[in-house]
Design a protein around this motif. Structure first.
Motif, short mmCIF file in Angstrom:
data_model
loop_
_atom_site.label_atom_id
_atom_site.label_comp_id
_atom_site.label_asym_id
_atom_site.label_seq_id
_atom_site.Cartn_x
_atom_site.Cartn_y
_atom_site.Cartn_z
N GLN A 231 0.84 -1.19 0.00
CA GLN A 231 0.00 0.00 0.00
C GLN A 231 0.88 1.24 0.00
OE1 GLN A 231 -3.97 -0.99 2.27
NE2 GLN A 231 -2.22 -1.14 3.63
N HIS A 232 1.08 1.81 -1.15
CA HIS A 232 1.94 2.98 -1.28
C HIS A 232 1.38 4.15 -0.47
CE1 HIS A 232 4.83 5.66 -3.05
NE2 HIS A 232 3.86 6.50 -3.35
N ASP B 6 6.93 8.88 18.53
CA ASP B 6 6.66 10.30 18.35
C ASP B 6 6.44 10.75 16.91
OD1 ASP B 6 9.24 9.87 17.59
OD2 ASP B 6 10.08 11.57 18.68
N ARG B 7 6.47 9.87 15.95
CA ARG B 7 6.24 10.30 14.58
C ARG B 7 5.47 9.22 13.83
NH1 ARG B 7 10.28 8.07 11.04
NH2 ARG B 7 11.86 6.98 12.22
N ARG B 8 4.97 9.59 12.67
CA ARG B 8 4.22 8.64 11.85
C ARG B 8 5.19 7.74 11.10
NH1 ARG B 8 -1.01 9.93 11.75
NH2 ARG B 8 -1.55 9.10 9.72
N HIS B 9 4.82 6.49 10.93
CA HIS B 9 5.67 5.52 10.27
C HIS B 9 5.01 5.03 8.99
CE1 HIS B 9 8.57 5.05 13.56
NE2 HIS B 9 7.54 5.38 14.31
N VAL B 10 5.82 4.82 7.98
CA VAL B 10 5.33 4.29 6.71
C VAL B 10 5.31 2.77 6.85
CG1 VAL B 10 5.73 4.14 4.23
CG2 VAL B 10 6.31 6.23 5.47
N LEU B 11 4.12 2.19 6.72
CA LEU B 11 3.95 0.75 6.86
C LEU B 11 3.22 0.20 5.63
CD1 LEU B 11 2.76 0.74 10.59
CD2 LEU B 11 5.04 0.25 9.73
N PRO B 12 3.92 0.11 4.51
CA PRO B 12 3.24 -0.24 3.26
C PRO B 12 3.02 -1.74 3.03
CG PRO B 12 5.52 0.19 2.81
CD PRO B 12 5.31 0.48 4.28
N PRO C 210 7.01 -2.11 8.04
CA PRO C 210 7.72 -1.04 7.34
C PRO C 210 8.70 -1.60 6.31
CG PRO C 210 8.77 -1.46 9.43
CD PRO C 210 7.55 -2.35 9.38
N VAL C 211 9.03 -0.74 5.36
CA VAL C 211 10.11 -1.03 4.42
C VAL C 211 11.37 -0.46 5.04
CG1 VAL C 211 11.05 -0.56 2.13
CG2 VAL C 211 8.62 -1.02 2.42
N SER C 212 12.45 -1.23 5.08
CA SER C 212 13.71 -0.76 5.64
C SER C 212 14.41 0.16 4.66
CB SER C 212 14.63 -1.94 5.95
OG SER C 212 14.05 -2.76 6.91
N GLU C 213 15.11 1.13 5.21
CA GLU C 213 15.95 2.01 4.38
C GLU C 213 17.17 1.20 3.96
OE1 GLU C 213 15.15 5.09 3.48
OE2 GLU C 213 13.26 4.84 4.58
#
Length: 139
Positions: free
Chosen positions: A47-48, A58-64, A130-133
């Motif tokens: 889910q892009h 404390d912040r929003r995370h991208v969980l695609p 999440p996608v790892s950097e």
């Protein structure tokens, strides 16, 4: 930990722990479905742009990355869903109430989240990861 690759991105997973997550979810689904006409559906998606604010962070995370386990059982009441991922919460006569608490812990350890939607004849657990950097070696 090993990487699952998707279109140049990667998800850091401990396969043993994630296998336990999905074994618990599928086992619960199997125990919830009717003896005849029972159905369990497993699905995955990317889910892009999905961002969630996770409790304690404390912040929003991208969980695609989303992996779902759905069943056509009786459903989970709203009262039980409110505390579903806490230890010792169960509706099973011989249940310990530790399975979903473990699922939530293991998914959280991976930087993800678990969601549950339930109505009679359709309960869905979604594991969001999440996608790892690139170069990120932390599970």
């Amino acid at each position: 930990p090993r990487f699952l690759r998707r279109a140049g991105n990667r998800v850091m997973l401990d396969y043993t722990r994630m296998r336990q997550v999905f074994l618990n979810l599928v086992k619960n689904a199997a125990e919830a479905i009717p003896e005849t006409g029972g159905e369990i559906t497993l699905s995955t998606a990317y889910q892009h742009g999905v961002r969630l604010a996770l409790s304690g962070r404390d912040r929003r995370h991208v969980l695609p990355i989303v992996a779902s386990v759905a069943d056509n059982g009786v459903g989970i009441s709203e009262v039980v869903r409110a505390n579903l991922f806490e230890a010792f919460v169960t509706t099973k006569v011989n249940g310990s109430g530790l399975g979903l608490a473990l699922v939530a812990k293991l998914v959280s350890d991976h930087g993800g989240a678990v969601e549950c939607d339930s109505v009679p004849r359709r309960t869905t657990f979604r594991v969001l990861l999440p996608v790892s950097e690139r170069g990120d070696a932390r599970p």
